[in-house]
Design a protein around this motif. Structure first.
Motif, short mmCIF file in Angstrom:
data_model
loop_
_atom_site.label_atom_id
_atom_site.label_comp_id
_atom_site.label_asym_id
_atom_site.label_seq_id
_atom_site.Cartn_x
_atom_site.Cartn_y
_atom_site.Cartn_z
N ALA A 134 0.92 -1.09 -0.31
CA ALA A 134 0.21 0.08 0.49
C ALA A 134 0.49 1.52 -0.42
CB ALA A 134 -0.82 0.60 1.37
N LEU A 135 0.56 2.48 -0.56
CA LEU A 135 1.59 3.17 -0.72
C LEU A 135 0.80 5.37 -0.80
CD1 LEU A 135 3.78 4.94 -3.98
CD2 LEU A 135 1.99 5.90 -2.94
N THR A 143 3.35 0.81 3.04
CA THR A 143 3.36 -0.18 3.75
C THR A 143 4.00 -1.79 2.53
OG1 THR A 143 1.51 -0.56 4.15
CG2 THR A 143 2.38 0.86 5.76
N VAL A 144 4.28 -2.47 3.93
CA VAL A 144 4.08 -3.88 2.84
C VAL A 144 3.79 -5.35 3.92
CG1 VAL A 144 5.55 -6.46 2.00
CG2 VAL A 144 5.94 -4.00 1.26
N GLY A 145 2.01 -5.74 4.15
CA GLY A 145 2.01 -6.12 5.35
C GLY A 145 1.46 -5.92 6.03
N PRO A 205 10.30 -13.45 1.52
CA PRO A 205 11.20 -14.37 1.73
C PRO A 205 10.85 -15.75 0.50
CG PRO A 205 12.70 -13.51 3.57
CD PRO A 205 11.34 -13.22 3.15
N ASP A 206 9.05 -15.38 1.26
CA ASP A 206 8.16 -16.97 0.61
C ASP A 206 7.34 -16.04 0.24
OD1 ASP A 206 6.65 -14.57 2.79
OD2 ASP A 206 5.57 -15.57 3.38
N GLN A 207 7.84 -15.28 -0.75
CA GLN A 207 6.75 -14.96 -1.64
C GLN A 207 7.82 -14.09 -3.26
OE1 GLN A 207 4.96 -11.04 0.13
NE2 GLN A 207 3.27 -12.63 0.79
N PRO A 208 6.88 -14.52 -3.65
CA PRO A 208 7.51 -14.75 -5.23
C PRO A 208 7.64 -12.58 -5.23
CG PRO A 208 5.51 -14.39 -6.13
CD PRO A 208 5.42 -14.94 -4.53
N SER A 209 9.31 -12.27 -6.26
CA SER A 209 8.58 -10.70 -6.80
C SER A 209 7.69 -9.98 -7.29
CB SER A 209 9.96 -10.36 -7.74
OG SER A 209 10.28 -9.14 -7.50
N ALA A 210 7.34 -9.14 -6.94
CA ALA A 210 6.35 -8.11 -7.48
C ALA A 210 6.24 -7.57 -8.64
CB ALA A 210 5.69 -6.97 -6.17
N ILE A 211 7.78 -7.69 -8.47
CA ILE A 211 8.18 -6.70 -10.21
C ILE A 211 8.61 -7.71 -10.94
CG2 ILE A 211 9.54 -4.93 -11.05
CD1 ILE A 211 10.15 -3.35 -8.36
N THR A 212 8.29 -8.13 -12.56
CA THR A 212 8.78 -9.22 -13.10
C THR A 212 9.49 -8.32 -14.58
OG1 THR A 212 7.24 -10.16 -12.17
CG2 THR A 212 7.89 -10.38 -14.66
N THR A 213 10.88 -9.18 -14.65
CA THR A 213 11.23 -8.23 -15.78
C THR A 213 10.05 -9.10 -16.83
OG1 THR A 213 13.04 -8.35 -14.15
CG2 THR A 213 13.73 -7.58 -16.54
N VAL A 214 10.31 -8.03 -18.08
CA VAL A 214 9.59 -8.97 -19.13
C VAL A 214 10.80 -8.41 -20.47
CG1 VAL A 214 7.77 -8.66 -20.91
CG2 VAL A 214 7.35 -8.66 -18.27
N LYS A 215 11.11 -9.50 -20.64
CA LYS A 215 12.09 -9.45 -21.57
C LYS A 215 12.08 -8.88 -22.58
CE LYS A 215 16.44 -12.11 -23.49
NZ LYS A 215 17.08 -13.98 -23.63
N GLY A 216 12.88 -7.43 -23.15
CA GLY A 216 12.35 -6.89 -24.80
C GLY A 216 11.17 -6.11 -24.28
N GLU A 217 10.62 -6.05 -23.21
CA GLU A 217 9.69 -5.15 -23.19
C GLU A 217 9.01 -4.29 -22.30
OE1 GLU A 217 5.62 -7.17 -23.71
OE2 GLU A 217 6.79 -8.82 -24.93
N TYR A 219 8.88 -4.14 -17.45
CA TYR A 219 8.71 -4.42 -16.26
C TYR A 219 7.27 -4.07 -16.34
CZ TYR A 219 13.29 -3.27 -16.01
OH TYR A 219 15.02 -3.63 -15.78
N ARG A 220 6.61 -5.94 -15.29
CA ARG A 220 5.36 -5.05 -15.04
C ARG A 220 5.21 -5.96 -12.90
NH1 ARG A 220 4.81 -9.49 -17.38
NH2 ARG A 220 4.59 -11.07 -15.71
N PHE A 221 4.17 -4.71 -12.96
CA PHE A 221 3.91 -5.01 -11.07
C PHE A 221 3.04 -6.29 -11.04
CE2 PHE A 221 2.18 -4.00 -7.34
CZ PHE A 221 3.92 -3.93 -6.99
N ASP A 222 2.98 -6.91 -10.74
CA ASP A 222 2.04 -8.11 -10.18
C ASP A 222 1.55 -7.97 -8.82
OD1 ASP A 222 2.27 -9.45 -13.32
OD2 ASP A 222 3.42 -10.22 -12.40
N VAL A 223 0.14 -8.56 -8.71
CA VAL A 223 0.00 -8.78 -7.14
C VAL A 223 0.44 -10.07 -5.82
CG1 VAL A 223 -2.44 -9.37 -6.28
CG2 VAL A 223 -3.07 -7.85 -7.99
N ILE A 224 1.13 -9.32 -5.44
CA ILE A 224 1.27 -10.70 -4.73
C ILE A 224 0.06 -11.04 -3.48
CG2 ILE A 224 3.59 -10.08 -5.89
CD1 ILE A 224 5.03 -8.65 -3.55
#
Length: 224
Positions: A134-135, A143-145, A205-217, A219-224
């Motif tokens: 949340a921002l 805040t994160v969690g 540590p127990d979750q995937p990164s919220a920011i995904t690198t999309v190769k050649g395109e 970055y994408r922010f995903d719901v975690i």
């Protein structure tokens, strides 16, 4: 839904812009001449205009400068094949709000339009939230969690952009323009360093990164 005037003399480009905007629910009118565009903008209410740099009747630079002289502060997205930095600077100095280079990706064009529309309307949510992140725009707290996270100024702006476009792939150019105000890519290190720092502060540590690198395109922010 916004009312948008597309000012473009190339039929194929005009159709591309119109189809993309209408597919996102906007009401679109089209004119192919600079002088006719000025008359229509002064006569009818529009929320935004897309503007070709090279036009018959009145070129794009003269057109946007004339609108600003008339105190018509409608947002203007300039779209041009003229890609030199000097040309882009000239377009922005004349009064354009953003500058997109041809050929362009329709989804990127629509995103730029919607950013300008939100900026004009001033409709900014006080709190942006995606998953456990949340921002708060007003207090500038993140805040994160539920736990507070301290972000530096550019990290905060970068996260705000990601949250406003969660699920969308943002190109490096979009990120540089919206976060740093650069209309060119200054190189990989600047954005890579900030993305790495933001991931370190947001990821758990127990979750995937919220920011995904999309190769050649980008970055994408995903719901975690």
């Amino acid at each position: 839904m916004a009312r948008i005037l597309v000012i473009e003399d190339d039929p194929d480009t005009a159709d591309q812009i119109i189809d993309a905007l209408r597919s996102h629910g906007h009401k679109v009118a089209h004119v192919a001449d600079g002088l006719l565009a000025v008359e229509q903008l002064l006569r009818e209410p529009f929320d935004l205009a897309t503007l070709d740099r090279m036009l018959p009747g009145l070129d794009g630079l003269a057109l946007v400068a004339l609108l600003r002289d008339r105190r018509l502060m409608i947002p203007v997205l300039m779209i041009s094949a003229l890609s030199d930095v000097d040309e882009r600077i000239a377009g922005l100095r004349a009064g354009g709000d953003d500058y997109l280079i041809k050929p362009f990706v329709p989804d990127e064009m629509v995103m730029r339009v919607e950013v300008l529309l939100r900026r004009r309307q001033g409709s900014v949510d006080a709190v942006l939230q995606c998953g456990n992140i949340a921002l708060d725009i007003v207090s500038r707290q993140v805040t994160v969690g539920g736990e507070p996270v301290r972000l530096l100024h550019m990290e905060f702006r970068l996260l705000e952009l990601f949250l406003r476009h969660a699920g969308d792939t943002l190109s490096r150019r979009i990120i540089f323009e919206q976060v740093w105000g650069y209309h060119f890519d200054p190189g990989p290190n600047l954005i890579n360093v900030h993305i790495a720092k933001l991931r370190k502060k947001l990821d758990r540590p127990d979750q995937p990164s919220a920011i995904t690198t999309v190769k050649g395109e980008g970055y994408r922010f995903d719901v975690i």
